[in-house]
Scaffold this motif. Sequence first.
Motif: not given
Length: 383
Positions: A248, A255, A294
Amino acid sequence: MNLVFRLLKPFTGLIIVGLMAWYFSDLLIYIIIAAGLSVISRPLARQIKSIRIGRYGINQPASAILTLSLILMVVASFLMFIVPLVNRQAMMISSIDTEAVSKYFSVFLTEVQELLIAYHLLPPEQSLSSFIEEQLISLFSMVNIGNIFGGLINTTGTIFMGMFIIIFLTFFFIRDENLIKTSLLAIVPEKNQADFGYVISESRVLLTRYLLGILLELISMMTLITIGLSILGVHNAMLIGFLGGLMNIIPYLGPLIGASIGVILGVVSVLSMGDFDQLWTVILFILITFSGANLIDNMLLQPIIYSKSVKAHPIEILLVIIMAGKLAGIGGMILAIPVYTVIRLLLRQFLSKSKIVSALTRSMNNQDQEYTNDMHISDNDDK
């Protein structure tokens, strides 16, 4: 001639600086890493320095040593935790029975092969099953502990030299908080030093917020993914969570890369244990976990980090990251926001009358009083 010389002088300086940065790119990377570590650890160093035992306090060098020691302890703990997991994963890859895998998925591969042949994506004389088996054997034969450690031994000198330089620079950056500022101002004309000093001070405040926010985001994503996969019973949840969360650091693409790595590690675990029936379930669990983590990241973490810490519109940030990725790849995407933050501050300080610059820095101007207060506190602490 004097006018031409004055116009060419700045461009000549930029070209020289660019060439030096390219030639000494390794050293520049070490400096950037050390500067980032010093910025992140600055609040900790100040907290340590404020500790008093009776009449005795902790001076700046001792605070820098203690802070750097804590950083090294954290890094060593991560390595001690991750290296065994990576080692076990490599052994799992080597233990996969490729013949059993090919046999179990033979019907599925035959259907896929017929579909590919029907759409002229695969020659009729080529067997998809044998092709995949050959590729798996080739891949797994290359992945073994001997090759991994052989590659590490070949690069040991470079790694240790880089670590030494980073540790050395980080210590002095922490010990002397104004070292970077003083060094930069040394190459700035005297008439512009006040403006550049203001930009450097404000950049330090913004970048500290941003880097601490990124660190919080990485830790949060690692924790969310690990907990989610553990609840769903996926093997290697810690390793997948660590690598998936770490990705990330790459804006927007991170992601996707992390989820891909997670799926690969999950598939390897299933194949190594022979639980072929669980393959699609594990893949689904991993994708669900990454999607949920996410979603939380996009709704809660990123707006705070990207928008509020550097005071820029999300669309503006997205465009900057895309352009940086086109220019310098993944490294450019990682550095896009910090570099753009500094550029915006320079533009606001020196070209504030421009309508374009005024539009780009409007959100920063709205929060100028907040930043001024932060810098007053920062300057008082420096003194």
